[in-house]
Write an enzyme that holds these catalytic residues in place. Sequence first.
Site, PDB file in Angstrom:
ATOM      1  N   CYS A 112       0.727  -1.142   0.073  1.00  0.00           N
ATOM      2  CA  CYS A 112       0.070   0.075  -0.061  1.00  0.00           C
ATOM      3  C   CYS A 112       0.688   1.520  -0.106  1.00  0.00           C
ATOM      4  CB  CYS A 112      -0.972  -0.027   0.982  1.00  0.00           C
ATOM      5  SG  CYS A 112      -2.150  -1.446   1.286  1.00  0.00           S
ATOM      6  N   HIS A 251      -3.313   7.266   2.814  1.00  0.00           N
ATOM      7  CA  HIS A 251      -3.724   5.992   2.398  1.00  0.00           C
ATOM      8  C   HIS A 251      -5.070   5.536   2.631  1.00  0.00           C
ATOM      9  CE1 HIS A 251      -4.010   1.897   1.059  1.00  0.00           C
ATOM     10  NE2 HIS A 251      -3.531   1.334   2.307  1.00  0.00           N
ATOM     11  N   ASN A 281      -9.920   0.075  -0.329  1.00  0.00           N
ATOM     12  CA  ASN A 281      -8.574   0.409  -0.049  1.00  0.00           C
ATOM     13  C   ASN A 281      -8.038  -0.256  -1.412  1.00  0.00           C
ATOM     14  OD1 ASN A 281      -5.741  -0.271   0.310  1.00  0.00           O
ATOM     15  ND2 ASN A 281      -5.935  -1.037   2.357  1.00  0.00           N
TER      16      ASN A 281
END
Length: 330
Positions: A112, A251, A281
């Site tokens: 990520c 994020h 996500n």
Amino acid sequence: MTRAAVVQGLGAMVPPGIVTNAMLAERLDTSDEWIRTRTGIAQRHMVEPGVATSDLAVVAGERALKAAGTDRVDLVVLATTTPDHPCPATAPSVAARLGLAGVASYDVSAVCTGFIYGLYAGAGAIAAGLADSALVIGAETYSSILNPEDRTTSVIFGDGAGAVVLRAGGADEPGALLGFDLGSDGSLADLIMIPAGGSRQRTPVEPADAYFTMNGKQVFRHAVERMEGAARSVLAKTGWRADDVDCFVGHQANIRILRTVALQLGLPEDRLAVNLDRVGNTSAASIPLALADAARDGVLKPGDRVVLTAFGGGVTWGATGLIWPDISVF
Ligand code: COA
């Protein structure tokens, strides 16, 4: 004037297929209410089987190049957790399909945090004079690695891609990347992992070993701590106070993570860019997708002071800052 990498154009895409929380609740022991309250996510986009990460990366790359008004770059960096194949890297194929065969291209694997690591690679090459421009893409098809029986991961992730074109410019220009803070701690590698399929465990011992696994509780704790720390470090480098930040693009992992980071930094919640409710996500695609949606929603405007920060598997973390430039977003 100090040479720096300057953001010249931004492109993003999500595949058309939408998976709502209600659709997941039909096959998993979960509920729309649990997913919304624990994560903030209402839906995510997912590709049809057969669509690969490079297919999304090419669309996002084309859009970023169009937004930048160019068809040439010196370097292509693709951040992804879900390459088309374990070997070779996916970036050369993406570059060739963008008409950029011949340029340097490689994948970055930082889960990520991948897009921030990709920006660091592109910006570093430009600042060092090794390249005059770079296309940095974050693209993911998490639908290809999620365990359909694991409710703790299936409800969180989605597919998508985003990209920016960087060009050489001056550190005092809007769009210049104003310093980075990157880090990693491999002693925590097992918090986020696909256990099998690499040289350590060639074939799965348990069927679940072939899929993405995550210790959500631990990841939550480390994500808050590291995203806050990286953001503070970038604030120190830019000379901004937390209250100077107009748009905080964290994020898009979990709304509770973003709110906790904002609270700890002393940043009002209305400065947070949030699109995880719509896309979930999307790992390495998360930051550029959030930037694109914030720009389209009017949350992010030219002249805004922006901090980008992420945390991911490895574990890895990073942040950078910029004054948002007056650029096209496609
Ligand atoms: N639906 C319903 N219940 C669920 C569930 C789901 N999808 N997933 C887990 N649960 C259950 C658990 O089994 C547990 O039940 P128990 O109390 O009976 O044991 C309960 O909900 C609480 O689980 P817990 O793991 O403590 O929940 P949480 O509040 O930590 O939320 C995450 C779980 C995954 C949403 C959260 O930890 C998270 O977002 N972590 C960060 C993940 C992330 O963003 N990773 C990306 C890389 S940065």
